[in-house]
Design a protein around this motif. Sequence first.
Motif, PDB file in Angstrom:
ATOM      1  N   GLU A 164     -80.102  52.171  -9.588  1.00  0.00           N
ATOM      2  CA  GLU A 164     -80.275  53.515  -8.998  1.00  0.00           C
ATOM      3  C   GLU A 164     -80.939  53.438  -7.619  1.00  0.00           C
ATOM      4  OE1 GLU A 164     -82.565  56.038 -11.558  1.00  0.00           O
ATOM      5  OE2 GLU A 164     -81.443  55.430 -13.338  1.00  0.00           O
ATOM      6  N   LYS A 192     -80.237  55.768  -4.585  1.00  0.00           N
ATOM      7  CA  LYS A 192     -78.855  55.857  -4.086  1.00  0.00           C
ATOM      8  C   LYS A 192     -78.448  57.332  -4.072  1.00  0.00           C
ATOM      9  CE  LYS A 192     -77.184  51.329  -5.272  1.00  0.00           C
ATOM     10  NZ  LYS A 192     -76.434  50.492  -6.178  1.00  0.00           N
ATOM     11  N   ALA A 246     -76.006  58.956  -5.108  1.00  0.00           N
ATOM     12  CA  ALA A 246     -75.494  59.525  -6.357  1.00  0.00           C
ATOM     13  C   ALA A 246     -76.612  59.801  -7.355  1.00  0.00           C
ATOM     14  CB  ALA A 246     -74.479  58.569  -6.968  1.00  0.00           C
ATOM     15  N   GLN A 247     -77.737  59.139  -7.178  1.00  0.00           N
ATOM     16  CA  GLN A 247     -78.857  59.279  -8.122  1.00  0.00           C
ATOM     17  C   GLN A 247     -79.889  60.289  -7.660  1.00  0.00           C
ATOM     18  OE1 GLN A 247     -78.604  57.765 -10.944  1.00  0.00           O
ATOM     19  NE2 GLN A 247     -76.830  56.530 -10.340  1.00  0.00           N
TER      20      GLN A 247
END
Lengths: 224, 123
Positions: A129, A146, A148-149
């Motif tokens: 992550e 990241k 997306a996290q």
Amino acid sequence: MVTILIRTLIVYTALVGTMRFMGKRQLGELEISDLVTTLLLSDIATLPITNTELPLSHALVPILTLTSLEVVLSGVLLKLPSIKRLLSVRPAILVRHGKPDRGVMRSVRVSAEELLSQLRQKDVTDLQEVEYAILEPNGQISVVKKAAQREATAADLGLTPDERGMMHLLVCDGKINRLNLSMAGWDEGRLFRELAKRKLALSEVFLLLADDGGRVTVYPREAV
Amino acid sequence: MKGCVIGGVVLAVVILLVTVNAVFVRNTVERLTAALDALPEIPDPSTTPAEITALRELLGSLETPLGLSVSYAVTDKVTEALYCLEAAAGAEDVFQYRETLALLRDLVEDIGRLERIALCNIL
């Protein structure tokens, strides 16, 4: 006193040098020179208090020398980054794009267990992550997750919420905090109008908070 | 930046005061040593006690400025030794007189010890 001055300079240099050698893990919240100064001052200040045979100057000279050195050094380091690099530790990237950097971790002596523990404290349970985990000069680990996290922000969702700024504590235990009142752009008239609207006397207020957007939250005494 | 300048000024003032104090202490030690050297090897009970009293009064008048950087325990020892020297001179006890005079030279040296830039002091 010449000896004391020289001793102070020697001890200061030696402590800064040794703390620099020890690295950022020993620092906690402080920079190296801050910590050294704090350690020295706390001890030096007690000397003439506990040992009355010592003249006060034996503490005053080192204290003035250390504090002025600290201030001068911080000013000089701002102007001369090359010297700053010698005396200050640089941030170390421990995790890059989800991959822990073994070499960097060894050089700053952070074990995998310690790294994972620090990440867990930042609600990160999976290294994948993490985009970056950086050991900062003050010893703290910063984590950049990241994309997306990361938690979705209002901007991610295309929303434009009202800017509320921060909450200011205007009344605490029936007493007006005049500094916060002026920082929030309020005056006493507005405060008392707000209280009158809520049918409350100043003495009945435990906490009154207001944000920059004008939202007011009141906790009356009996309700707490 | 203002703080940095103030810090620099404070540091400069501290170094200046320390230097001025060091010069004062060294001068005082030189004066006291010269006065001790001027005392006779064999005491004369009619003049030597008065010379020692004058020396003690000189030290007494310098005690406050000396106390800024010299421990009072050090100056007290010098005063006590001067009293002993005065008594030995009055009693014409040459042995005691010479022994106390030698001790006094050492004690006076101690007053300026911390103001001498010497490796043994620093280490």
